[in-house]
Design a protein around this motif. Sequence first.
Motif, PDB file in Angstrom:
ATOM      1  N   GLN A   1     -25.430 -17.211  22.643  1.00  0.00           N
ATOM      2  CA  GLN A   1     -26.464 -17.996  21.823  1.00  0.00           C
ATOM      3  C   GLN A   1     -27.720 -17.438  22.424  1.00  0.00           C
TER       4      GLN A   1
ATOM      5  N   ARG B   1     -14.898 -19.175  25.298  1.00  0.00           N
ATOM      6  CA  ARG B   1     -13.694 -19.798  24.179  1.00  0.00           C
ATOM      7  C   ARG B   1     -12.600 -19.204  24.723  1.00  0.00           C
TER       8      ARG B   1
ATOM      9  N   PRO C   1     -14.906 -24.895  25.298  1.00  0.00           N
ATOM     10  CA  PRO C   1     -14.675 -25.090  26.647  1.00  0.00           C
ATOM     11  C   PRO C   1     -14.714 -26.354  27.347  1.00  0.00           C
TER      12      PRO C   1
ATOM     13  N   ILE D   1     -12.226 -26.115  30.706  1.00  0.00           N
ATOM     14  CA  ILE D   1     -13.214 -25.908  31.752  1.00  0.00           C
ATOM     15  C   ILE D   1     -12.567 -26.931  32.687  1.00  0.00           C
TER      16      ILE D   1
ATOM     17  N   GLY E   1     -29.987 -27.596  22.218  1.00  0.00           N
ATOM     18  CA  GLY E   1     -29.570 -28.533  20.905  1.00  0.00           C
ATOM     19  C   GLY E   1     -30.633 -28.832  19.887  1.00  0.00           C
ATOM     20  N   VAL E   2     -31.447 -27.784  19.825  1.00  0.00           N
ATOM     21  CA  VAL E   2     -32.385 -27.980  18.563  1.00  0.00           C
ATOM     22  C   VAL E   2     -32.043 -27.532  17.363  1.00  0.00           C
TER      23      VAL E   2
ATOM     24  N   PRO F   1     -23.674 -20.324  18.843  1.00  0.00           N
ATOM     25  CA  PRO F   1     -23.337 -19.263  19.682  1.00  0.00           C
ATOM     26  C   PRO F   1     -22.513 -18.279  18.685  1.00  0.00           C
TER      27      PRO F   1
HETATM   28  P1  C2E Z   1     -23.812 -26.380  28.168  1.00  0.00           P
HETATM   29  O1  C2E Z   1     -23.902 -25.261  29.111  1.00  0.00           O
HETATM   30  O2  C2E Z   1     -24.924 -27.431  28.146  1.00  0.00           O
HETATM   31  O3  C2E Z   1     -24.078 -25.347  26.743  1.00  0.00           O
HETATM   32  C1  C2E Z   1     -24.580 -25.930  25.677  1.00  0.00           C
HETATM   33  C2  C2E Z   1     -23.472 -26.607  24.562  1.00  0.00           C
HETATM   34  O4  C2E Z   1     -24.166 -26.911  23.278  1.00  0.00           O
HETATM   35  C3  C2E Z   1     -22.832 -25.410  24.064  1.00  0.00           C
HETATM   36  O5  C2E Z   1     -21.575 -25.980  23.725  1.00  0.00           O
HETATM   37  C4  C2E Z   1     -23.332 -24.909  22.801  1.00  0.00           C
HETATM   38  O6  C2E Z   1     -22.535 -24.210  21.888  1.00  0.00           O
HETATM   39  C5  C2E Z   1     -23.880 -26.237  22.285  1.00  0.00           C
HETATM   40  N1  C2E Z   1     -24.946 -26.084  21.319  1.00  0.00           N
HETATM   41  C6  C2E Z   1     -25.820 -25.028  21.383  1.00  0.00           C
HETATM   42  N2  C2E Z   1     -26.757 -25.528  20.389  1.00  0.00           N
HETATM   43  C7  C2E Z   1     -26.545 -26.680  19.860  1.00  0.00           C
HETATM   44  C8  C2E Z   1     -27.160 -27.438  18.909  1.00  0.00           C
HETATM   45  O7  C2E Z   1     -28.141 -27.259  18.281  1.00  0.00           O
HETATM   46  N3  C2E Z   1     -26.468 -28.681  18.750  1.00  0.00           N
HETATM   47  C9  C2E Z   1     -25.239 -28.930  19.230  1.00  0.00           C
HETATM   48  N4  C2E Z   1     -24.737 -30.129  18.748  1.00  0.00           N
HETATM   49  N5  C2E Z   1     -24.607 -28.133  19.959  1.00  0.00           N
HETATM   50  C10 C2E Z   1     -25.408 -27.074  20.442  1.00  0.00           C
HETATM   51  P2  C2E Z   1     -20.063 -25.342  24.199  1.00  0.00           P
HETATM   52  O8  C2E Z   1     -20.148 -23.619  23.972  1.00  0.00           O
HETATM   53  O9  C2E Z   1     -18.991 -25.786  23.575  1.00  0.00           O
HETATM   54  O10 C2E Z   1     -19.784 -25.418  25.809  1.00  0.00           O
HETATM   55  C11 C2E Z   1     -19.875 -26.613  26.461  1.00  0.00           C
HETATM   56  C12 C2E Z   1     -20.025 -26.822  27.869  1.00  0.00           C
HETATM   57  O11 C2E Z   1     -19.089 -26.094  28.541  1.00  0.00           O
HETATM   58  C13 C2E Z   1     -21.251 -25.981  28.172  1.00  0.00           C
HETATM   59  O12 C2E Z   1     -22.500 -26.774  28.182  1.00  0.00           O
HETATM   60  C14 C2E Z   1     -20.893 -25.719  29.463  1.00  0.00           C
HETATM   61  O13 C2E Z   1     -21.148 -26.737  30.628  1.00  0.00           O
HETATM   62  C15 C2E Z   1     -19.438 -25.438  29.428  1.00  0.00           C
HETATM   63  N6  C2E Z   1     -19.160 -23.807  29.544  1.00  0.00           N
HETATM   64  C16 C2E Z   1     -19.182 -23.052  28.703  1.00  0.00           C
HETATM   65  N7  C2E Z   1     -19.263 -21.760  29.062  1.00  0.00           N
HETATM   66  C17 C2E Z   1     -18.811 -22.099  30.307  1.00  0.00           C
HETATM   67  C18 C2E Z   1     -18.445 -20.836  31.235  1.00  0.00           C
HETATM   68  O14 C2E Z   1     -18.439 -19.722  31.192  1.00  0.00           O
HETATM   69  N8  C2E Z   1     -18.304 -21.217  32.595  1.00  0.00           N
HETATM   70  C19 C2E Z   1     -18.305 -22.681  32.813  1.00  0.00           C
HETATM   71  N9  C2E Z   1     -18.270 -23.083  34.039  1.00  0.00           N
HETATM   72  N10 C2E Z   1     -18.922 -23.586  32.021  1.00  0.00           N
HETATM   73  C20 C2E Z   1     -18.949 -23.230  30.668  1.00  0.00           C
END
Ligand code: C2E
Length: 279
Positions: free
Chosen positions: A44, A62, A73, A77, A237-238, A263
């Motif tokens: 993203q 993913r 995730p 996770i 989250g904009v 993303p």
């Molecule tokens: P995070 O690091 O706070 O990532 C932001 C999450 O918000 C991501 O969800 C992203 O897809 C989502 N997002 C981005 N823009 C927007 C938007 O405009 N609106 C909304 N509603 N959501 C948005 P995602 O990809 O499902 O990831 C969730 C969490 O999983 C991440 O939160 C992070 O804590 C964890 N995560 C993801 N990839 C990894 C990784 O490689 N390693 C680890 N340890 N944690 C991960």
Amino acid sequence: AKKMGRANHQFFAPEMNAAAGARLLLEQQLRRALENDEFELHYQPKINVASGAVMAMEALVRWRSPERGLVPPNEFIAVSEEIGLIIPLGAWVLREACRQNRAWQRDGLPHLRVAVNLSAYQFRQKDLPEFVAAVLLETGLDGACLELEVTESVVMHNPAEAAQILERLHAQGIHISVDDFGTGYSSLGYLKQFRLDTLKIDRSFVRDISSNADDAAIVRSVIALAHSLRLEVIAEGVETKEQLDYLRELGCDQYQGYLRSKPLPAGEFEAMLRGAMLT
Ligand code: C2E
Ligand code: CA
Ligand code: CA
Ligand code: CA
């Protein structure tokens, strides 16, 4: 579970057995997923509020499971942390993000930073800075093109040790962001002890920013605080133009969100970058 015999049935309700079975299956499938190369990274963009330019990209993992489809995730996770899989999985994520970023650079795309999320478990590995250095060497990526996102609770678990680790990462030119800022510890004293570059304002403060005066006040304060400590601020989250306009007015440096892009799989992200280079 059948082998356990009748005696156990008095302790477990049938629905609990079902839950335990489902969990066991998830663990087995997850362990296999790494060997079978079922994980993938989506990217993203991080956008400069003033110019609209792509500054960096966050890698988000993913799981493309043959049985479950594309799993987000939040559904694996925590389990990966509980079963110790997060260390090899996190290593794979770091290596793949660095490899992909370097490949894009070699293909003539702009040199951007790639941001990788670190789990608390990874951060507690004593050799994290050396491991990151080895991945940079192996992939040929410049440390200045890597960003690590850590949450407040990760660094506050053992602040003295965290300060050292951040220092050793910073010495490699790596950019450090505090993820989900404002949702964890309220103590701000740590901000000056740690080598940090960016505060990432959590989505929960951005959502109602234009209608909720408290959220707006919090975001305004975080931006002022960050800037007075010479840190950058990014809002996550904009989703709407209204939110972006508000953030611009408050002096936010960067943003991330569906308004600009979800993303994207690597191929689509690359196409988006190439498109942006033409305009
Ligand atoms: P995070 O690091 O706070 O990532 C932001 C999450 O918000 C991501 O969800 C992203 O897809 C989502 N997002 C981005 N823009 C927007 C938007 O405009 N609106 C909304 N509603 N959501 C948005 P995602 O990809 O499902 O990831 C969730 C969490 O999983 C991440 O939160 C992070 O804590 C964890 N995560 C993801 N990839 C990894 C990784 O490689 N390693 C680890 N340890 N944690 C991960
Ligand atoms: Ca993040
Ligand atoms: Ca975040
Ligand atoms: Ca978040």
